[in-house]
Design an enzyme around this catalytic site. Structure first.
Site, PDB file in Angstrom:
ATOM      1  N   CYS A  44     -14.974   9.696   3.702  1.00 19.77           N
ATOM      2  CA  CYS A  44     -14.163   9.887   4.909  1.00 19.77           C
ATOM      3  C   CYS A  44     -14.513  11.204   5.572  1.00 19.77           C
ATOM      4  O   CYS A  44     -14.362  11.377   6.774  1.00 19.77           O
ATOM      5  CB  CYS A  44     -12.694   9.856   4.550  1.00 19.77           C
ATOM      6  SG  CYS A  44     -12.308  10.963   3.204  1.00 19.77           S
ATOM      7  N   GLU A  67      -3.885   8.620   4.301  1.00 22.74           N
ATOM      8  CA  GLU A  67      -5.091   9.355   4.708  1.00 22.74           C
ATOM      9  C   GLU A  67      -6.081   8.312   5.186  1.00 22.74           C
ATOM     10  O   GLU A  67      -6.356   7.348   4.470  1.00 22.74           O
ATOM     11  CB  GLU A  67      -5.656  10.158   3.537  1.00 22.74           C
ATOM     12  CG  GLU A  67      -4.763  11.315   3.110  1.00 22.74           C
ATOM     13  CD  GLU A  67      -4.535  12.339   4.206  1.00 22.74           C
ATOM     14  OE1 GLU A  67      -5.428  12.516   5.069  1.00 22.74           O
ATOM     15  OE2 GLU A  67      -3.445  12.934   4.239  1.00 22.74           O
TER      16      GLU A  67
HETATM   17  P1  NAD Z   1      -9.850  -0.408   4.250  1.00 19.04           P
HETATM   18  O1  NAD Z   1      -8.836   0.050   5.228  1.00 19.04           O
HETATM   19  O2  NAD Z   1     -10.699  -1.557   4.608  1.00 19.04           O
HETATM   20  O3  NAD Z   1      -9.156  -0.788   2.874  1.00 19.04           O
HETATM   21  C1  NAD Z   1      -8.266   0.119   2.218  1.00 19.04           C
HETATM   22  C2  NAD Z   1      -7.345  -0.701   1.350  1.00 19.04           C
HETATM   23  O4  NAD Z   1      -6.501  -1.477   2.204  1.00 19.04           O
HETATM   24  C3  NAD Z   1      -8.068  -1.700   0.440  1.00 19.04           C
HETATM   25  O5  NAD Z   1      -7.384  -1.782  -0.790  1.00 19.04           O
HETATM   26  C4  NAD Z   1      -7.940  -2.980   1.219  1.00 19.04           C
HETATM   27  O6  NAD Z   1      -8.030  -4.125   0.428  1.00 19.04           O
HETATM   28  C5  NAD Z   1      -6.563  -2.827   1.806  1.00 19.04           C
HETATM   29  N1  NAD Z   1      -6.285  -3.689   2.941  1.00 19.04           N
HETATM   30  C6  NAD Z   1      -7.133  -4.145   3.875  1.00 19.04           C
HETATM   31  N2  NAD Z   1      -6.477  -4.928   4.760  1.00 19.04           N
HETATM   32  C7  NAD Z   1      -5.192  -4.946   4.368  1.00 19.04           C
HETATM   33  C8  NAD Z   1      -4.011  -5.554   4.865  1.00 19.04           C
HETATM   34  N3  NAD Z   1      -4.014  -6.318   5.952  1.00 19.04           N
HETATM   35  N4  NAD Z   1      -2.852  -5.339   4.207  1.00 19.04           N
HETATM   36  C9  NAD Z   1      -2.831  -4.553   3.112  1.00 19.04           C
HETATM   37  N5  NAD Z   1      -3.905  -3.964   2.596  1.00 19.04           N
HETATM   38  C10 NAD Z   1      -5.073  -4.155   3.210  1.00 19.04           C
HETATM   39  O7  NAD Z   1     -10.737   0.875   3.878  1.00 19.04           O
HETATM   40  P2  NAD Z   1     -11.989   0.961   2.890  1.00 19.04           P
HETATM   41  O8  NAD Z   1     -13.143   0.271   3.500  1.00 19.04           O
HETATM   42  O9  NAD Z   1     -11.611   0.627   1.479  1.00 19.04           O
HETATM   43  O10 NAD Z   1     -12.236   2.535   2.892  1.00 19.04           O
HETATM   44  C11 NAD Z   1     -12.898   3.151   3.934  1.00 19.04           C
HETATM   45  C12 NAD Z   1     -11.939   3.794   4.890  1.00 19.04           C
HETATM   46  O11 NAD Z   1     -11.088   4.687   4.184  1.00 19.04           O
HETATM   47  C13 NAD Z   1     -12.633   4.645   5.935  1.00 19.04           C
HETATM   48  O12 NAD Z   1     -11.998   4.485   7.174  1.00 19.04           O
HETATM   49  C14 NAD Z   1     -12.442   6.060   5.411  1.00 19.04           C
HETATM   50  O13 NAD Z   1     -12.510   7.060   6.398  1.00 19.04           O
HETATM   51  C15 NAD Z   1     -11.092   5.958   4.804  1.00 19.04           C
HETATM   52  N6  NAD Z   1     -10.891   6.992   3.800  1.00 19.04           N
HETATM   53  C16 NAD Z   1     -10.107   8.064   4.129  1.00 19.04           C
HETATM   54  C17 NAD Z   1      -9.927   9.085   3.214  1.00 19.04           C
HETATM   55  C18 NAD Z   1      -9.075  10.279   3.552  1.00 19.04           C
HETATM   56  O14 NAD Z   1      -8.712  11.015   2.647  1.00 19.04           O
HETATM   57  N7  NAD Z   1      -8.743  10.502   4.813  1.00 19.04           N
HETATM   58  C19 NAD Z   1     -10.530   9.019   1.966  1.00 19.04           C
HETATM   59  C20 NAD Z   1     -11.307   7.895   1.653  1.00 19.04           C
HETATM   60  C21 NAD Z   1     -11.465   6.888   2.580  1.00 19.04           C
END
Ligand code: NAD
Length: 543
Positions: free
Chosen positions: A327, A293
């Site tokens: 989100c 998501e």
């Molecule tokens: P992010 O993508 O920066 O991080 C998400 C996770 O991925 C974290 O644990 C992060 O450390 C990890 N990550 C980052 N780079 C990585 C890599 N290269 N390899 C592996 N893991 C990696 O997102 P965020 O800032 O934590 O959250 C915000 C985002 O999440 C927004 O885009 C939001 O829309 C989305 N979100 C979506 C939903 C949904 O249900 N659709 C819900 C909540 C948040």
């Protein structure tokens, strides 16, 4: 052996505490905030039931008071990733062999710990670590977490009850095996409940998990780990591995036993993980399940018949709660020409009244954004909007990171419906409005549908029923969760299964049976109760 077909207790959503002045819960939460602030946190990894301190650490910083360091947490490296994979593999056989009701009971017990003994700790940790107000922390870290733990066992029971027909003298059965390997859960900072669900949903179905939490939600996530332990989750079923995403991912995806990814976060990171998985496909024992998501560019569409007083509240709450870092947060607003001259100035004026500051002051409606990188990214959009002839700032537009990462609640009016803040996810307290021509409603709907690559949430506002019918039909693919006369945020487990399509994710609906199904691999078993003893067929009796 109890020789019964158990039924999971039918749940109700956890009631939300209000923290009103003079309430006992307010006093309890204030005391817990003080306790957490006085504690010097030193948060380890948790692998195979053991706390591991690597000595490589990062600070736990309060986003709304950045000078206040709550403690530190330890970072995993390559060796710890291998340990976590081994622990997950070692725990698998015993965990998947547990009767399903015994697994379910562990999560039902967790729900009681979340809503009882650890309620204030979860609220306070989520407030201090993730900059949520008391209400925002309570709906996330307590109520939604408990709802996942109570509703998912019911969905698990429904899945397991799903059995095929049997013919004469045969018995057909479906086994719902956990995946053949371990699951990798990668969780975002913004919802403690998502951090809880992404690791526990596969675990409930008999899988074991390597969990990489977000670096900015470690405090509340660690309290979850302690709850899992206290509820009796066996060692190795969920392994908590904070650290650099790229290093942890590299180790995990190199394992032939990697069987599934449960991800929530940004679209860019999800797409990069999917590509890496695709490249490693020949390595894996089975095709990994990929559930993700991701981002959103969620809309509120106001028909000319909309009730403007209620619309105003939906715009404010839908876009500004938790500083727009949901989100599902409304970030683009479509207002008809006929309403805009009266509505937009009112909305701007109300936005200017929103109290913002440290979340320990319960009078505030908003805190800070999560960290400096988020602040800088949003501030750059605001700077460009101030200079652009295509945009006008109607409210806010300021920001200040001297004490914490504060972005003012901001309303932008875009002259161009494709202006960058109408299309891109900012993940901050910025709502961009576009005034559409209500003499051509088809063009307006088509614009909403085609403006952004995302399709997560959206809301249609109208009093005229024909407009609602038309809006729901025209925008059916523009959002996985559509709302009518409501804000587009605040989905509740068991009531609005959550997830988006297009660039917003695989739409496997957290908080429903659809998500849990992804963590099971069906195995069909046919038993012949009267196997034939002759091999010839009747037609063979004559030519
Ligand atoms: P992010 O993508 O920066 O991080 C998400 C996770 O991925 C974290 O644990 C992060 O450390 C990890 N990550 C980052 N780079 C990585 C890599 N290269 N390899 C592996 N893991 C990696 O997102 P965020 O800032 O934590 O959250 C915000 C985002 O999440 C927004 O885009 C939001 O829309 C989305 N979100 C979506 C939903 C949904 O249900 N659709 C819900 C909540 C948040």
């Amino acid at each position: 052996m109890n020789n019964s077909i158990p039924r999971v207790p039918r749940p109700a959503n956890e009631p939300i505490l209000g923290f009103a002045p003079g309430s006992p819960e307010k006093a309890a939460l204030k005391a817990e905030l003080a306790r957490i602030r006085e504690t010097k946190w030193d948060i380890p990894l948790y692998i195979g039931g053991k706390e591991i301190r690597t000595g490589r650490t990062a600070p736990l910083i309060r986003p709304d008071a950045k000078g206040e360091v709550l403690g530190q947490y330890h970072l995993a490296g390559e060796a710890e990733v291998q340990m976590a994979i081994s622990a997950a593999k070692a725990a698998k056989a015993e965990w998947e062999a547990q009767p399903w009701e015994e697994r379910a009971a562990v999560f039902l017990r967790m729900a009681e710990l979340v809503t009882g003994k650890y309620r204030m700790a979860l609220d306070a940790a989520c407030m201090l670590g993730q900059s949520k107000t008391p209400y925002q922390a309570e709906i996330d870290a307590v109520c939604e977490v408990a709802d996942f733990f109570r509703f998912n066992p019911v969905y698990m029971e429904e899945i397991y009850s799903n059995q095929p027909e049997s013919g004469k003298a045969e018995w057909n059965r479906l086994a719902f095996r956990p995946l053949d390997g371990f699951v990798y859960a990668v969780t975002p900072f913004n919802f403690t409940s998502i951090a809880a669900n992404l690791a526990t949903a596969p675990a409930m179905m008999g899988n074991t998990v390597v969990w990489k939490p977000a670096s900015s939600s470690i405090l509340s996530n660690w309290i979850l780990v302690k709850i899992y332990e206290e509820a009796g989750l066996p060692p190795g079923v969920i392994n908590f591995v904070p650290g650099p995403g790229s290093i942890i991912t590299k180790g995990v995806l190199a394992s032939p036993d990697f069987a599934g990814l449960h991800f929530t976060g940004s679209t860019a990171v999800f797409q990069s993980l999917w590509r890496q998985i695709a490249e490693g496909l020949s390595r894996y024992k089975s095709y990994p399940r990929i559930v993700g998501e991701t981002g959103g560019k969620d809309f509120i569409f106001a028909d000319p018949s909309a009730d403007v007083d209620a619309l105003l509240v939906a715009c404010l709450r839908g876009s500004m709660e938790y500083q727009g870092q949901k989100c599902s947060a409304a970030s683009r607003l479509y207002v008809p020409k006929s309403l805009a001259p009266s509505f937009l100035p009112r909305l701007a004026a109300e936005m200017g009244k929103i109290p913002q500051g440290e979340i320990t002051d319960f009078r505030n409606f908003m805190g800070a954004v999560i960290d400096e990188a988020a602040f800088d990214g949003i501030a750059a959009y605001l700077e460009r909007a101030k200079k652009s002839p295509k945009a006008k700032i109607l409210a806010g537009g300021g920001c200040d990171k001297s004490k914490g990462f504060y972005i003012q609640p901001t309303l932008i009016q875009a002259e161009d419906p494709h202006y960058e803040t109408m299309e891109e996810e900012l993940f901050g307290p910025v709502l961009t409005a576009y005034v559409y021509d209500d003499s051509d409603m088809d063009a307006a709907y088509s614009l909403v549908d085609s403006t952004s690559p995302y399709a997560l949430t959206g809301a249609v506002w109208a009093r005229d029923r024909r407009a609602i019918t038309r809006g729901l039909a025209a925008l059916r693919n523009a959002a996985g969760n559509l709302y009518v006369n409501d804000k587009p945020t605040g989905a509740v487990v068991g009531k609005q299964p959550f997830g988006g399509a297009r660039a917003s994710g695989t739409n496997d609906k957290a908080g429903s049976m659809l998500n849990l199904l992804r963590w099971a691999s069906a195995g069909a078993i046919k038993e012949n109760l009267a196997p034939p003893v002759a091999w010839s067929y009747p037609h063979m009796g004559e030519a």
